[in-house]
Design a protein around this motif. Sequence first.
Motif, PDB file in Angstrom:
ATOM      1  N   GLN A   1       0.838  -1.202   0.000  1.00  0.00           N
ATOM      2  CA  GLN A   1       0.000   0.000   0.000  1.00  0.00           C
ATOM      3  C   GLN A   1       0.873   1.253   0.000  1.00  0.00           C
ATOM      4  N   GLU A   2       1.944   1.219   0.783  1.00  0.00           N
ATOM      5  CA  GLU A   2       2.772   2.402   0.960  1.00  0.00           C
ATOM      6  C   GLU A   2       3.780   2.598  -0.167  1.00  0.00           C
ATOM      7  N   LEU A   3       4.394   1.509  -0.612  1.00  0.00           N
ATOM      8  CA  LEU A   3       5.492   1.642  -1.574  1.00  0.00           C
ATOM      9  C   LEU A   3       5.055   1.537  -3.032  1.00  0.00           C
ATOM     10  N   GLU A   4       3.991   0.760  -3.300  1.00  0.00           N
ATOM     11  CA  GLU A   4       3.490   0.665  -4.677  1.00  0.00           C
ATOM     12  C   GLU A   4       2.115   1.295  -4.828  1.00  0.00           C
ATOM     13  N   GLY A   5       1.646   1.956  -3.774  1.00  0.00           N
ATOM     14  CA  GLY A   5       0.356   2.630  -3.861  1.00  0.00           C
ATOM     15  C   GLY A   5      -0.826   1.699  -3.988  1.00  0.00           C
ATOM     16  N   GLY A   6      -0.642   0.422  -3.622  1.00  0.00           N
ATOM     17  CA  GLY A   6      -1.741  -0.541  -3.710  1.00  0.00           C
ATOM     18  C   GLY A   6      -2.217  -0.767  -5.125  1.00  0.00           C
ATOM     19  N   ARG A   7      -1.315  -0.660  -6.096  1.00  0.00           N
ATOM     20  CA  ARG A   7      -1.757  -0.720  -7.496  1.00  0.00           C
ATOM     21  C   ARG A   7      -2.246  -2.096  -7.931  1.00  0.00           C
ATOM     22  N   VAL A   8      -1.858  -3.145  -7.224  1.00  0.00           N
ATOM     23  CA  VAL A   8      -2.374  -4.484  -7.525  1.00  0.00           C
ATOM     24  C   VAL A   8      -3.536  -4.837  -6.617  1.00  0.00           C
ATOM     25  N   PHE A   9      -3.401  -4.471  -5.337  1.00  0.00           N
ATOM     26  CA  PHE A   9      -4.412  -4.845  -4.351  1.00  0.00           C
ATOM     27  C   PHE A   9      -4.532  -3.724  -3.331  1.00  0.00           C
TER      28      PHE A   9
ATOM     29  N   VAL B   1       2.381 -11.326  -3.183  1.00  0.00           N
ATOM     30  CA  VAL B   1       1.410 -11.473  -2.097  1.00  0.00           C
ATOM     31  C   VAL B   1       0.173 -10.623  -2.379  1.00  0.00           C
ATOM     32  N   ALA B   2       0.364  -9.441  -2.963  1.00  0.00           N
ATOM     33  CA  ALA B   2      -0.769  -8.595  -3.321  1.00  0.00           C
ATOM     34  C   ALA B   2      -1.632  -9.267  -4.385  1.00  0.00           C
ATOM     35  N   ALA B   3      -0.992  -9.894  -5.367  1.00  0.00           N
ATOM     36  CA  ALA B   3      -1.734 -10.584  -6.426  1.00  0.00           C
ATOM     37  C   ALA B   3      -2.523 -11.756  -5.860  1.00  0.00           C
ATOM     38  N   ARG B   4      -1.929 -12.475  -4.912  1.00  0.00           N
ATOM     39  CA  ARG B   4      -2.627 -13.605  -4.277  1.00  0.00           C
ATOM     40  C   ARG B   4      -3.891 -13.127  -3.564  1.00  0.00           C
ATOM     41  N   ALA B   5      -3.772 -12.013  -2.827  1.00  0.00           N
ATOM     42  CA  ALA B   5      -4.922 -11.470  -2.116  1.00  0.00           C
ATOM     43  C   ALA B   5      -5.987 -10.968  -3.092  1.00  0.00           C
ATOM     44  N   ARG B   6      -5.540 -10.311  -4.164  1.00  0.00           N
ATOM     45  CA  ARG B   6      -6.480  -9.807  -5.180  1.00  0.00           C
ATOM     46  C   ARG B   6      -7.229 -10.967  -5.829  1.00  0.00           C
ATOM     47  N   PHE B   7      -6.518 -12.023  -6.167  1.00  0.00           N
ATOM     48  CA  PHE B   7      -7.122 -13.199  -6.791  1.00  0.00           C
ATOM     49  C   PHE B   7      -8.194 -13.779  -5.871  1.00  0.00           C
TER      50      PHE B   7
ATOM     51  N   GLY C   1       3.929 -16.822 -10.149  1.00  0.00           N
ATOM     52  CA  GLY C   1       4.518 -15.911 -11.130  1.00  0.00           C
ATOM     53  C   GLY C   1       3.520 -15.465 -12.173  1.00  0.00           C
ATOM     54  N   ASP C   2       2.751 -16.417 -12.721  1.00  0.00           N
ATOM     55  CA  ASP C   2       1.738 -16.072 -13.714  1.00  0.00           C
ATOM     56  C   ASP C   2       0.652 -15.191 -13.105  1.00  0.00           C
ATOM     57  N   LEU C   3       0.344 -15.444 -11.830  1.00  0.00           N
ATOM     58  CA  LEU C   3      -0.666 -14.643 -11.154  1.00  0.00           C
ATOM     59  C   LEU C   3      -0.195 -13.195 -11.006  1.00  0.00           C
ATOM     60  N   ALA C   4       1.055 -13.025 -10.598  1.00  0.00           N
ATOM     61  CA  ALA C   4       1.607 -11.669 -10.465  1.00  0.00           C
ATOM     62  C   ALA C   4       1.611 -10.955 -11.814  1.00  0.00           C
ATOM     63  N   ALA C   5       1.979 -11.681 -12.874  1.00  0.00           N
ATOM     64  CA  ALA C   5       2.008 -11.083 -14.208  1.00  0.00           C
ATOM     65  C   ALA C   5       0.611 -10.675 -14.658  1.00  0.00           C
TER      66      ALA C   5
END
Length: 287
Positions: free
Chosen positions: A21-29, A62-68, A253-257
């Motif tokens: 949230q702080e370093l990437e602005g929550g852009r994935v999750f 980890v953000a992608a996993r939570a978003r999924f 990896g595919d999930l993050a992509a």
Amino acid sequence: MQAGQPSITARAAAALRAAHQELEGGRVFQDPLALRILGADTDDPVVAVAFRPEGERSRLTVAARARFAEDAVAAAVERGVRQCVVLGAGLDTFGCRNPHTSAGLRVFEVDHPATQEWKRHRLAESGIAVPPSLTFAPVDFERSGPAEGLGAAGFDAGRPAFFVWLGVVPYLTRAAVFDTLGFIAGLPAGSGVVFDYGEPSGSLPPEQRAVREARAAWVAEAGEPFLSHFTPEELVSALHGLRFSAIEDIGYGDLAARYTGGADADTAEVSSDMGARVVHTWRSAIR
């Protein structure tokens, strides 16, 4: 694991979500409560690692996993599911920011009683409200399974439910994993689950095997050893055997992509080098 607190791996995952949230602005999750619930733990060495600039790949994974997982919950709500269970919730905040309250989604958090009591104190200290749609279901897995604890908390086993089960399966025995999957499979059609797991080290390329073994040594030293692993083929076969009809199995990896849109070219390669995968599976209402 410290008595009455989330495990070191649960704290690490929470820290990565907060740092994202702080370093990437929550852009994935996006999780506006992640930093607040982390609170005083910001001085924890485990937390400090998550905030290092070079930890971006881990944060995005980890953000992608939570978003999924939360996308899967939204899909379940769309098909009429109104019960969501977060198994081994740790510092997860979904129940406190449930975006499906208007649809009537009820969230149950399942965790060890002492861990849950600690979390509730943390929520109060952080000023995070517990909405009426969230129910805590304390379960001591050494004494009972999720069915008993959920039933006591008001969970309706006669209605479909969707389960979120992240960062837990590798630390359980195979018997415990399939007992839980069997319980979910026994619920009405439309029920499902998102969970992650690790592949056997022997099935991985040398580079991935080395990283997985280093991770295994770290969690074992922390008192949380890996106890189970599966090949994608055997797991898909087992899920079909339990009558799960829709199955999506995807590598970290595919999930993050997927969620970075390919913008981070090396994220997929590096974040998949433990042989970790996520499964979204559910039983169709069509018999």
